[in-house]
Design a protein around this motif. Structure first.
Motif, short mmCIF file in Angstrom:
data_model
loop_
_atom_site.label_atom_id
_atom_site.label_comp_id
_atom_site.label_asym_id
_atom_site.label_seq_id
_atom_site.Cartn_x
_atom_site.Cartn_y
_atom_site.Cartn_z
N ASP B 134 -27.97 -18.84 -0.25
CA ASP B 134 -26.86 -19.77 -0.02
C ASP B 134 -26.45 -20.53 -1.29
N ALA B 135 -27.20 -20.29 -2.39
CA ALA B 135 -26.88 -21.00 -3.63
C ALA B 135 -25.68 -20.33 -4.29
N ALA B 136 -24.50 -20.81 -3.95
CA ALA B 136 -23.28 -20.19 -4.48
C ALA B 136 -23.03 -20.71 -5.90
N GLY B 137 -22.30 -19.94 -6.63
CA GLY B 137 -21.85 -20.40 -7.95
C GLY B 137 -22.87 -20.25 -9.06
N THR B 184 -46.41 -20.11 -9.01
CA THR B 184 -46.82 -19.77 -7.64
C THR B 184 -48.00 -18.81 -7.67
N TRP B 185 -48.34 -18.31 -8.85
CA TRP B 185 -49.49 -17.42 -9.09
C TRP B 185 -49.30 -16.03 -8.52
N SER B 186 -48.12 -15.72 -8.01
CA SER B 186 -47.82 -14.31 -7.71
C SER B 186 -46.32 -14.17 -7.53
N HIS B 187 -45.84 -12.95 -7.78
CA HIS B 187 -44.39 -12.70 -7.67
C HIS B 187 -43.89 -12.88 -6.25
N ARG B 188 -44.74 -12.41 -5.32
CA ARG B 188 -44.34 -12.51 -3.92
C ARG B 188 -44.06 -13.97 -3.55
N LYS B 189 -44.91 -14.86 -4.06
CA LYS B 189 -44.75 -16.27 -3.71
C LYS B 189 -43.57 -16.90 -4.43
N VAL B 190 -43.16 -16.30 -5.56
CA VAL B 190 -41.92 -16.76 -6.20
C VAL B 190 -40.76 -16.53 -5.22
N VAL B 191 -40.78 -15.34 -4.60
CA VAL B 191 -39.73 -15.03 -3.63
C VAL B 191 -39.79 -16.04 -2.47
N GLU B 192 -41.00 -16.34 -2.02
CA GLU B 192 -41.16 -17.31 -0.92
C GLU B 192 -40.68 -18.69 -1.34
N ALA B 193 -41.01 -19.11 -2.57
CA ALA B 193 -40.61 -20.43 -3.05
C ALA B 193 -39.10 -20.54 -3.09
N VAL B 194 -38.44 -19.48 -3.53
CA VAL B 194 -36.97 -19.52 -3.62
C VAL B 194 -36.36 -19.44 -2.21
N ALA B 195 -36.95 -18.57 -1.39
CA ALA B 195 -36.41 -18.39 -0.03
C ALA B 195 -36.55 -19.68 0.78
N SER B 196 -37.65 -20.44 0.58
CA SER B 196 -37.85 -21.66 1.37
C SER B 196 -37.05 -22.84 0.82
N GLY B 197 -36.50 -22.68 -0.39
CA GLY B 197 -35.72 -23.76 -0.96
C GLY B 197 -36.54 -24.70 -1.82
N LEU B 198 -37.82 -24.39 -1.96
CA LEU B 198 -38.66 -25.26 -2.79
C LEU B 198 -38.17 -25.22 -4.24
N ALA B 199 -37.88 -24.02 -4.71
CA ALA B 199 -37.32 -23.89 -6.07
C ALA B 199 -35.89 -23.39 -5.94
N ARG B 200 -35.07 -23.83 -6.94
CA ARG B 200 -33.66 -23.39 -6.88
C ARG B 200 -33.55 -21.96 -7.40
N GLY B 201 -34.40 -21.64 -8.38
CA GLY B 201 -34.38 -20.29 -8.93
C GLY B 201 -35.78 -19.85 -9.25
N GLY B 202 -35.95 -18.53 -9.46
CA GLY B 202 -37.25 -18.01 -9.83
C GLY B 202 -37.09 -16.70 -10.57
#
Lengths: 493, 297
Positions: B134-137, B184-202
């Motif tokens: 949902d992060a447009a722009g 996040t100590w793993s790539h998979r968790k980078v995806v989770e962090a971005v998907a949950s909105g914790l981080a804006r980008g990864g």
């Protein structure tokens, strides 16, 4: 509203008590509901405190090492998105750093990290203000911001002595409500069940208590017109106020009946006395010319010049005059005779005298007397009373029936002679009872109706009392005569 | 009453203690392990977040396949950060490992290149810059300035080195470019962090992001790839320099021949790989160049 209070007790008692039961159940239920709600809240706070402590302890090193991801995994772990939600299910977890900004939250999209509490909304602003207020020592801090649909519980995150920040747990109150509503329905069901049991019991008890009252009211309602019936004794056999009231009522009814009986007696006595005076007056008025007439007829009969026809007419006149004299003599009861005391011989004589009549009607005569050698009662009068009553009884009894006599001192009065005569003939009607002792009141064909009148006159002139009544299937005559100057106790008939 | 109070306690302290103990016992241990290897005993292979290393049934299947092929018992040693696996290699507690290209270059003196997996037919992968769907722009790294950013691991190329290099290419300092960063100590968790909105980008490994799109499509669909880095050498299998040449060869032949058996092909399919190649260190020149830019090599 007044009609409600005018209702019969039969309805009023059950209605009122039902209302009271329903009201109590409602009040108790409401109190329990409130208590349940508070307990639920307390349980949520306790579980939140436990969870909060665990989370605060585990998240502290992450906060110390600025490990956002592991902290996120920790605060995220108690969140359940899909499972059934319970009131104890935490809605969101937020970790605030020392700078009062969000270090991490379980819902980064709505509660993004690094944001200031004030930027998260009024609830969080109020929470941050409370957390910042000095002298706050009571943990956990429970906050329910006004108008908010959330409950917040805050705990400090500490490492040794250092305070690293705060952990805040958010609980959705909207989850409380379905649980609470479920509890209400449960309570309501239970209450209705209790009502279903209690109301019929109460209805029965109410009418059980009301029906004697209703009965009483109905009986008392007839009071001015007639003396009411006494209450059946089994109607309310208890000694409470109601029972006392019924007993008092029964005593009153008894007293009223006695009074009415006494009044009747007085009226009858007065009537009989008036009749007695009238007959005595008439008898005297007749007696004077009668004596002259009898003398004249006797004188005429001594004459020799009378022919046979005239003599026959004179005899006719003479017998007529004799009949008039006998009748008048019977009406004019004379008790002022010389008083000889009553002895056993007199009783034997009476028995012998009535024997032919008894034998003729094949009557079984049950004779019992407790007669001392002598009694200070006028013998000839008592003999006449006995003969009158016994002959009367023998005539009244059925062919082959029974007649009984009892004579003796009255049980409760030593100075009273009591005579009781019974027969098993036709019972007396109320109409007959009312006029029994009046002259010419005989109902029996062939009777002249003066026997009982004479007896009554004798008893009355001896200051005694005579009563007649039906006892079971017997007709009973009771005579009480005073043995001396003290009148008999006439309370019992 | 409360569900979820049993939290996953971080194992870091325990691990640190283990590592410390291992250091103390280092000398004796090295001797022991050498002996074990020489006697044809258990082979220890380090597995890292270079792939979806938390698929336990896949790992079990792979280990059995490897043990059958080598006719020796195999132990897979999983660690959640590259650093830990690197430590184990330095301590000579692993014979082989699948590590990221960046740690490989760090450990150049300790390990040798054994084999390089082939992904989509080539021994290459990229770093993907991802944001929430949902992060447009947001079209490039430049748009993420002053936001919260999720790195995978400090020893990850695509999850740390590459994005920082890109920021540097923009003429900015990666240390201050973002408002906040975390690992996040793993790539998979980078995806989770971005998907949950914790981080804006990864920054995430292209191989893992695409594999994850098959394994957990719902998670990946909540993220959007913004830009791709140049190609880098794929995370390689390495062998400790102490491994005997015969063992090295045996292992290399086993890996390169994975696609020749039915079981091996099935395994590769599950790994979303096409096979292995021997590879050359020159594959990793791009990474080495970035490292030099940060004064690390």
């Amino acid at each position: 509203m007044r009609w409600l209070f005018n209702l019969s007790f039969r309805h009023k008692i059950p209605l009122w008590t039902s209302f009271l039961i329903a009201f109590s159940i409602f009040v108790v239920g409401a109190a329990l509901m409130t208590r349940a709600y508070q307990d639920m809240k307390a349980a949520v706070i306790i579980s939140a405190d436990n969870l909060g402590h665990t989370l605060a302890n585990t998240v502290a090193p992450m906060l110390l090492h600025d490990d956002v991801w592991r902290a996120f995994e920790i605060v995220r772990s108690p969140i359940r998105a899909d499972s059934a939600r319970s009131p104890a299910q935490v809605d969101a977890v937020v970790v605030f750093g020392r700078d009062r900004r969000v270090f991490v939250s379980s819902h980064p999209e709505s509660l993004p990290m690094l944001s200031e509490a004030a930027a998260l909304g009024a609830d969080w602003q109020a929470l941050a203000a409370r957390l910042a207020s000095p002298g706050l020592v009571a943990w956990p801090l429970v906050i329910e911001p006004e108008g908010s649909s959330y409950l917040y519980i805050a705990l400090p995150i500490t490492d040794k002595d250092a305070q690293l920040g705060h952990l805040v747990l958010r609980y959705a109150k909207s989850v409380f409500h379905p649980w609470f509503v479920a509890t209400i329905w449960q309570g309501l069901g239970l209450g209705l069940l209790v009502l279903a049991v209690l109301i019929p019991i109460n209805w029965y008890w109410g009418s059980r208590m009301a029906s004697p009252l209703v009965d009483l009211a109905q009986r008392m309602g007839t009071m001015p017109r007639q003396v009411p019936e006494p209450l059946p004794p089994e109607i309310y056999p208890y000694a409470d106020e109601l029972g006392q009231l019924f007993q008092a009522y029964d005593r009153m009814v008894l007293a009223l009946r006695e009074k009415a009986a006494l009044e009747n007696e007085v009226v009858r006595s007065e009537r009989l006395a008036a009749i007695g005076q009238l007959t005595a007056g008439i008898a005297h008025e007749i007696n004077n010319p009668l004596a002259g007439l009898i003398t004249a007829v006797d004188t005429l009969k001594l004459r020799r010049d009378l022919d046979a026809k005239a003599l026959r007419h004179l005899d006719l006149i003479d017998r007529g005059l004799m009949q008039i004299r006998d009748t008048v003599a019977a009406l004019l009861v004379q008790t002022r005779v010389q008083a000889r005391p009553l002895s056993q011989h007199d009783l034997d004589d009476v028995r012998t005298l009535i024997q032919p009549q008894v034998a003729k009607r094949r009557i079984t005569l049950d004779w019992s007397d407790t007669m001392p050698a002598e009694l200070p009662a006028p013998a000839s009068l008592v003999r006449q009373i006995l003969i009158n009553l016994l002959l009367n009884a023998v005539q009244a009894a059925a062919e082959g029936g029974q007649v009984s006599l009892w004579l003796g001192r009255k049980a409760d009065s030593e100075t009273c002679l009591s005579i009781v005569v019974r027969n098993d003939g036709t019972l007396l009607s109320n109409e007959q009872l009312a006029h029994l002792f009046e002259p010419f009141a005989s109902t029996r064909p062939g009777g002249h109706g003066l026997g009982l009148w004479v007896t009554y006159q004798i008893v009355t002139q001896l200051n005694g009392r005579i009563t007649a009544r039906n006892v079971g299937d017997h007709v009973e005559f009771v005579v009480n005569l005073p043995l001396g100057d003290t009148p008999c106790n006439t309370a019992s008939a | 009453m409360i569900e979820g109070t049993q939290l996953a306690l971080p194992n870091r302290n325990r691990r640190r203690w283990l590592i410390d103990s291992a250091c103390l016992a280092a000398a004796g241990m090295i001797g022991l392990s050498r002996k074990a290897a020489a006697a044809g005993k258990k082979i220890r292979v380090g597995m890292t977040p270079a792939f979806l290393h938390d698929q336990h049934s896949l790992l079990g299947e792979w280990r059995d396949f490897m043990a059958d092929s080598l006719k020796r018992p195999v132990e897979f040693v999983q660690r959640d950060s590259y650093r830990e696996t690197m430590d184990l290699l330095r301590l000579d507690k692993l014979e082989f490992a699948w590590v990221c290209d960046y740690p490989y270059l760090h450990l150049k003196d300790t390990v040798r290149l054994l084999a390089v997996p082939l992904y989509q037919g080539r021994p290459h992968y990229r770093s993907y810059l991802i944001v929430h769907k949902d992060a447009a722009g947001i079209r490039s790294m430049a748009d993420l300035q002053d936001s919260v950013f999720a790195y995978a691991d400090p020893y990850s190329n695509t999850g740390y080195l590459a994005p920082r290099y890109e920021i540097r290419q923009l003429g900015r300092d990666p240390a201050s470019f973002f408002r906040k960063t975390f690992f996040t100590w793993s790539h998979r968790k980078v995806v989770e962090a971005v998907a949950s909105g914790l981080a804006r980008g990864g920054a995430v490994d292209s191989y893992i992001w695409e594999t994850l799109a098959h394994v957990e499509p719902a998670l990946v669909k909540r993220t959007r790839m913004v830009s791709r880095s140049p190609e880098y050498g794929f995370p390689p299998f390495v062998a400790h320099r102490s491994v005997a040449p015969a063992e090295f060869r045996q292992m290399q032949e086993h890996l390169l021949g994975t696609g020749s058996s039915e079981a091996g092909r099935r395994l590769l399919a599950r790994l979303y790989l096409d096979g292995f190649t021997a590879g050359t260190p020159a594959l990793y020149d791009g990474v080495a160049q970035m490292m030099r830019a940060f004064g690390e090599a």
